[in-house]
Design a protein around this motif. Structure first.
Motif, PDB file in Angstrom:
ATOM      1  N   PHE A  79       0.955  -1.349  -0.036  1.00 59.63           N
ATOM      2  CA  PHE A  79       0.145   0.023   0.053  1.00 59.63           C
ATOM      3  C   PHE A  79       0.912   1.192   0.151  1.00 59.63           C
ATOM      4  CE2 PHE A  79      -2.474  -3.301   1.680  1.00 59.63           C
ATOM      5  CZ  PHE A  79      -3.637  -3.558   0.815  1.00 59.63           C
ATOM      6  N   ASP A  80       1.918   1.094  -0.442  1.00 56.81           N
ATOM      7  CA  ASP A  80       2.956   2.314  -0.500  1.00 56.81           C
ATOM      8  C   ASP A  80       2.843   3.085  -1.792  1.00 56.81           C
ATOM      9  OD1 ASP A  80       4.067  -0.145  -1.700  1.00 56.81           O
ATOM     10  OD2 ASP A  80       6.009  -0.018  -0.594  1.00 56.81           O
TER      11      ASP A  80
ATOM     12  N   TRP B 236      -1.830   7.252  -5.664  1.00 58.81           N
ATOM     13  CA  TRP B 236      -2.783   6.850  -5.605  1.00 58.81           C
ATOM     14  C   TRP B 236      -3.499   7.103  -4.179  1.00 58.81           C
ATOM     15  CZ3 TRP B 236      -2.144   0.893  -6.625  1.00 58.81           C
ATOM     16  CH2 TRP B 236      -1.387   0.814  -8.026  1.00 58.81           C
ATOM     17  N   GLU B 237      -4.838   6.860  -4.216  1.00 59.06           N
ATOM     18  CA  GLU B 237      -5.893   6.939  -2.866  1.00 59.06           C
ATOM     19  C   GLU B 237      -6.531   5.890  -2.480  1.00 59.06           C
ATOM     20  OE1 GLU B 237      -5.542   9.869  -1.225  1.00 59.06           O
ATOM     21  OE2 GLU B 237      -4.675  11.078  -2.891  1.00 59.06           O
ATOM     22  N   ALA B 238      -7.042   5.672  -1.408  1.00 63.22           N
ATOM     23  CA  ALA B 238      -7.612   4.409  -0.674  1.00 63.22           C
ATOM     24  C   ALA B 238      -8.507   3.997  -1.679  1.00 63.22           C
ATOM     25  CB  ALA B 238      -8.041   4.665   0.409  1.00 63.22           C
TER      26      ALA B 238
ATOM     27  N   SER C  53      -3.531   1.936   6.879  1.00 62.17           N
ATOM     28  CA  SER C  53      -4.617   1.521   7.676  1.00 62.17           C
ATOM     29  C   SER C  53      -5.977   1.524   6.807  1.00 62.17           C
ATOM     30  CB  SER C  53      -4.947   1.985   8.795  1.00 62.17           C
ATOM     31  OG  SER C  53      -3.790   1.910   9.740  1.00 62.17           O
ATOM     32  N   GLU C  54      -6.112   2.593   6.336  1.00 59.22           N
ATOM     33  CA  GLU C  54      -7.071   2.971   5.161  1.00 59.22           C
ATOM     34  C   GLU C  54      -7.311   2.386   4.110  1.00 59.22           C
ATOM     35  OE1 GLU C  54      -9.516   6.727   3.265  1.00 59.22           O
ATOM     36  OE2 GLU C  54      -7.418   6.805   3.646  1.00 59.22           O
ATOM     37  N   SER C  55      -6.279   2.256   3.336  1.00 59.69           N
ATOM     38  CA  SER C  55      -6.134   1.266   2.239  1.00 59.69           C
ATOM     39  C   SER C  55      -6.150  -0.205   2.413  1.00 59.69           C
ATOM     40  CB  SER C  55      -4.894   1.726   1.709  1.00 59.69           C
ATOM     41  OG  SER C  55      -4.602   3.191   1.090  1.00 59.69           O
ATOM     42  N   GLY C  56      -5.578  -0.480   3.620  1.00 59.80           N
ATOM     43  CA  GLY C  56      -5.700  -1.871   3.717  1.00 59.80           C
ATOM     44  C   GLY C  56      -7.195  -2.461   4.263  1.00 59.80           C
ATOM     45  N   ARG C  57      -7.895  -1.606   4.711  1.00 62.59           N
ATOM     46  CA  ARG C  57      -9.223  -1.806   5.000  1.00 62.59           C
ATOM     47  C   ARG C  57     -10.126  -1.900   3.890  1.00 62.59           C
ATOM     48  NH1 ARG C  57     -13.306  -0.190   9.994  1.00 62.59           N
ATOM     49  NH2 ARG C  57     -15.169  -0.839   8.874  1.00 62.59           N
TER      50      ARG C  57
ATOM     51  N   ASP D 197      -8.282   4.144  -4.775  1.00 66.83           N
ATOM     52  CA  ASP D 197      -7.861   3.364  -6.128  1.00 66.83           C
ATOM     53  C   ASP D 197      -7.570   1.936  -5.658  1.00 66.83           C
ATOM     54  OD1 ASP D 197      -7.502   5.382  -8.135  1.00 66.83           O
ATOM     55  OD2 ASP D 197      -6.192   6.335  -6.506  1.00 66.83           O
ATOM     56  N   PHE D 198      -6.963   1.643  -4.421  1.00 67.50           N
ATOM     57  CA  PHE D 198      -6.860   0.191  -3.779  1.00 67.50           C
ATOM     58  C   PHE D 198      -8.033  -0.349  -3.915  1.00 67.50           C
ATOM     59  CE2 PHE D 198      -3.401   2.775  -2.217  1.00 67.50           C
ATOM     60  CZ  PHE D 198      -2.012   1.765  -2.593  1.00 67.50           C
ATOM     61  N   ARG D 199      -9.200   0.158  -3.550  1.00 65.55           N
ATOM     62  CA  ARG D 199     -10.382  -0.491  -3.589  1.00 65.55           C
ATOM     63  C   ARG D 199     -10.797  -0.819  -4.897  1.00 65.55           C
ATOM     64  NH1 ARG D 199     -14.605  -0.515   0.029  1.00 65.55           N
ATOM     65  NH2 ARG D 199     -13.714   1.035   1.381  1.00 65.55           N
ATOM     66  N   TRP D 200     -10.792  -0.079  -5.984  1.00 63.84           N
ATOM     67  CA  TRP D 200     -10.987  -0.301  -7.355  1.00 63.84           C
ATOM     68  C   TRP D 200     -10.175  -1.498  -7.842  1.00 63.84           C
ATOM     69  CZ3 TRP D 200      -8.055  -0.392 -11.619  1.00 63.84           C
ATOM     70  CH2 TRP D 200      -8.874  -0.464 -13.002  1.00 63.84           C
ATOM     71  N   LEU D 201      -9.024  -1.385  -7.503  1.00 61.94           N
ATOM     72  CA  LEU D 201      -8.032  -2.454  -8.012  1.00 61.94           C
ATOM     73  C   LEU D 201      -8.328  -3.932  -7.583  1.00 61.94           C
ATOM     74  CD1 LEU D 201      -5.768  -3.379  -9.836  1.00 61.94           C
ATOM     75  CD2 LEU D 201      -4.132  -2.669  -8.170  1.00 61.94           C
ATOM     76  N   THR D 202      -8.792  -3.950  -6.438  1.00 60.51           N
ATOM     77  CA  THR D 202      -9.187  -5.099  -5.519  1.00 60.51           C
ATOM     78  C   THR D 202     -10.463  -5.603  -6.053  1.00 60.51           C
ATOM     79  OG1 THR D 202      -8.023  -4.409  -3.481  1.00 60.51           O
ATOM     80  CG2 THR D 202      -9.497  -6.161  -3.283  1.00 60.51           C
TER      81      THR D 202
END
Length: 307
Positions: free
Chosen positions: A241-242, A254-256, A292-296, A258-263
């Protein structure tokens, strides 16, 4: 229900004061995941035979014998061992293997392994970049060798190139390794020309300062079609998440979300190709709030896909 695999041994791998890969990373991430309705599983210790799938005996012996009884000792300028590091690293590998076993047995649809230290920089006999054993690569080899799968894909969205995973799977024609990463950036590898011995590596460099919109275009045009063509029987994610805009070690934006979309998109590919079977294991992420935010967000999407 999504499984969360973790262990308190991950808190006993202690690095020097000021080191970015610190105990607080796992503490903050587990706190963020605490309210979620997850199947919670204790990460077992990997066996020596598990490690031997990717690392030679003399390397394993080196890590074991250099683990100190007290204090902390460097393996290189970035990578350290403390008294708890051996067990913590074995829990990382053991947790990922347990996750593979669970999803392939149909016990859970998908898994997130909240363990540390990370693993994707460890080459065949070289620890580096905070990493001790090649967790994701070993998990992939376990799925191929122990479960008899024919095709396993690993997607690594850490901001740093997964040079270790690439090295460990370079000649493995049953595995597809995909890495998106900032370039230029340490460790300096990950050019598109690095394609593996069997055209089984896809590297997607991202320019410093590029944002989630750029990432989405690159994944839609390059990564997702390649994954669907490969049609994996299991998808493994090296979840770093770096790439977040607030991370201190790199320069992607990236923002949180973006990680949500990719997942979400990777879960859709897993659903279409391999009945949703997906194992995600923690890699980098060094701003505690962003991690924490992106991992969640990542785990919430795994949960949504698993319902």
């Amino acid at each position: 229900m999504t499984a969360l695999i973790t262990h308190a041994d991950g808190l006993t791998h202690v690095t020097p004061d000021g080191h970015p890969e610190r105990v607080a990373r796992l503490e903050h991430l587990l706190h963020a995941l605490e309210p979620l309705d997850l199947t919670r599983v204790s990460a077992p210790l990997a066996s020596e035979d598990d490690l031997l799938r990717c690392h030679p005996q003399d390397y394993i012996d080196r890590i074991r014998t250099n683990t100190p009884a007290k204090g902390a000792v460097p393996l290189d300028s970035d990578t350290w061992l403390s008294p708890g590091s051996w067990n913590a690293a074995l829990r990382c590998v053991g947790g990922a293997i347990r996750g593979v076993d669970m999803v392939l047995a149909g016990e859970v649809p998908n898994v997130f392994c909240a363990t540390r230290p990370p693993g994707h920089h460890t080459e065949t006999a070289t620890p580096m970049g905070f990493c001790i054993f090649g967790t994701a690569a070993i998990a992939a080899k376990h799925a191929l060798d122990q479960h008899g799968l024919s095709r396993v894909a690993i997607v690594d969205f850490d901001v740093h190139h997964g040079n270790g995973t690439q090295d460990l799977l370079w000649t493995e024609d049953r595995a597809l390794f995909v890495s998106s990463h900032q370039s230029p950036l340490w460790p300096g590898s990950g050019a598109p020309s690095e394609r593996g011995a069997h055209d089984n590596v896809l590297n997607v460099p991202l320019s410093p300062g590029s944002d989630g919109a750029v990432m989405r275009r690159e994944y839609e045009s390059k990564v997702f079609p390649r994954l669907r063509d490969f049609a994996p029987e299991l998808l493994i994610i090296s979840a770093g998440f770096d790439s977040h805009a607030d991370d201190p070690l790199a320069n992607l934006e990236w923002e949180a979300e973006d990680f949500r979309w990719l997942t979400r998109e990777l879960c859709a590919i897993a659903r279409d190709c391999c009945d949703g079977r997906l194992v995600s294991t923690l890699e980098g992420g060094y701003d505690l709030a962003a991690l924490s935010e992106s991992g969640r967000a990542h785990v919430e999407e795994l949960m949504e896909a698993g319902t």
